[in-house]
Scaffold this motif. Structure first.
Motif, mmCIF file in Angstrom:
data_model
loop_
_atom_site.group_PDB
_atom_site.id
_atom_site.type_symbol
_atom_site.label_atom_id
_atom_site.label_comp_id
_atom_site.label_asym_id
_atom_site.label_seq_id
_atom_site.Cartn_x
_atom_site.Cartn_y
_atom_site.Cartn_z
ATOM 1 N N GLU A 95 0.804 -1.216 0.000
ATOM 2 C CA GLU A 95 0.000 0.000 0.000
ATOM 3 C C GLU A 95 0.844 1.277 0.000
ATOM 4 N N ARG A 96 2.140 1.139 -0.065
ATOM 5 C CA ARG A 96 3.043 2.296 -0.062
ATOM 6 C C ARG A 96 3.315 2.725 -1.499
ATOM 7 N N THR A 97 2.247 3.076 -2.188
ATOM 8 C CA THR A 97 2.327 3.353 -3.622
ATOM 9 C C THR A 97 2.805 4.771 -3.917
ATOM 10 N N CYS A 98 3.238 4.944 -5.145
ATOM 11 C CA CYS A 98 3.769 6.220 -5.612
ATOM 12 C C CYS A 98 2.650 7.253 -5.710
ATOM 13 N N ASN A 99 2.878 8.416 -5.104
ATOM 14 C CA ASN A 99 1.906 9.512 -5.124
ATOM 15 C C ASN A 99 2.086 10.445 -6.307
ATOM 16 N N VAL A 100 3.126 10.245 -7.107
ATOM 17 C CA VAL A 100 3.422 11.209 -8.160
ATOM 18 C C VAL A 100 3.220 10.656 -9.569
ATOM 19 N N CYS A 101 2.938 9.380 -9.693
ATOM 20 C CA CYS A 101 2.647 8.829 -11.021
ATOM 21 C C CYS A 101 1.412 7.938 -10.944
ATOM 22 N N ALA A 102 0.892 7.585 -12.071
ATOM 23 C CA ALA A 102 -0.349 6.816 -12.121
ATOM 24 C C ALA A 102 -0.113 5.311 -12.216
ATOM 25 N N SER A 103 1.109 4.867 -11.978
ATOM 26 C CA SER A 103 1.423 3.441 -12.168
ATOM 27 C C SER A 103 0.807 2.542 -11.111
ATOM 28 N N GLY A 104 0.562 3.071 -9.921
ATOM 29 C CA GLY A 104 0.067 2.250 -8.823
ATOM 30 C C GLY A 104 1.147 1.375 -8.209
ATOM 31 N N ALA A 105 2.399 1.586 -8.616
ATOM 32 C CA ALA A 105 3.512 0.790 -8.117
ATOM 33 C C ALA A 105 3.919 1.238 -6.721
ATOM 34 N N VAL A 106 4.483 0.315 -5.971
ATOM 35 C CA VAL A 106 5.064 0.662 -4.674
ATOM 36 C C VAL A 106 6.207 1.638 -4.929
#
Length: 176
Positions: A95-106
Motif C-alpha cells: 500500500e506504499r504506492t507512488c503519489n506522483v505517477c499513475a502506475s500504482g507501483a510501490v
C-alpha cells in the motif's frame, strides 16, 4: 620469550578473526527479516548490492555534502519516499504506492531510480552513462538495472545528482 614478530603475527590473527566475526554478524543482520516478517527487512534492496562491510566508494569520493547525505539516505532506505514514509503509518508494503505517477507501483528505491515517469528526464544522464558501460542496458529488467547502477562506483555522483533533483521535483509536485 616470543619475538616481536611472533606477537605481531598473533595480534594480526586475532584482529582478522574479529573482523570475520563482525562481517558474519553484519551479514546475518541485513538478511534477518524476523523483526518485520510481513514487510521484510528495511535493507531488503541494500543487501542485494552491498556485499561486504567496507566503506562504499561514494563515502570517500569528493562530492557536495548534501549529495553524499542524500545518497546515503537512499542507499540505507531512509530517504522520505513511499516505502519509508509508509512505515510511519504502519502501511503494509503493497500500500506504499507512488503519489506522483499513475502506475500504482510501490514507491520503492527501484521505482524512484528507474521507473517513475515523473523523473524520466532527470535520469537521462545516469542512464546514458550506464548505456556507455553496458550496450544492452535498456533491455535489462528494472531490478537488474537498479542493482547495476547501485553497484557501479562510477555512478555514485550521478545517482546523488539525480536524487537531489528528484527530491526537489517531488516536493514541488506533492506540495502544490
Amino acid at each position: 620469550i616470543e619475538s616481536k614478530y611472533e606477537i605481531k603475527k598473533h595480534v594480526k590473527i586475532v584482529i582478522n578473526q574479529i573482523d570475520m566475526d563482525g562481517q558474519l554478524e553484519w551479514y546475518r543482520d541485513i538478511w534477518d527479516d524476523s523483526k518485520s516478517p510481513e514487510n521484510g527487512n528495511k535493507l531488503r534492496l541494500y543487501r542485494l548490492y552491498k556485499e561486504r562491510m567496507v566503506p562504499d566508494f561514494y563515502v570517500k569520493r569528493s562530492m557536495p555534502r548534501h549529495y553524499r547525505q542524500t545518497l546515503s539516505k537512499f542507499r540505507s532506505g531512509t530517504l522520505p519516499i513511499g516505502i519509508e514514509t509508509g512505515r510511519y503509518m504502519n502501511l503494509p508494503l503493497n500500500e506504499r504506492t507512488c503519489n506522483v505517477c499513475a502506475s500504482g507501483a510501490v514507491e520503492n528505491e527501484v521505482h524512484v531510480l528507474i521507473d517513475c515517469e515523473l523523473y524520466d528526464d532527470l535520469r537521462h544522464e545516469l542512464l546514458n552513462h550506464m548505456h556507455n558501460i553496458y550496450e544492452d542496458f535498456s533491455m535489462l529488467p528494472s531490478l537488474t538495472k537498479f542493482l547495476s547502477i547501485m553497484s557501479s562506483d562510477s555512478c555514485q555522483f550521478l545517482i546523488a545528482k539525480y536524487l537531489i533533483c528528484m527530491m526537489q521535483r517531488r516536493r514541488l509536485y506533492i506540495f502544490n
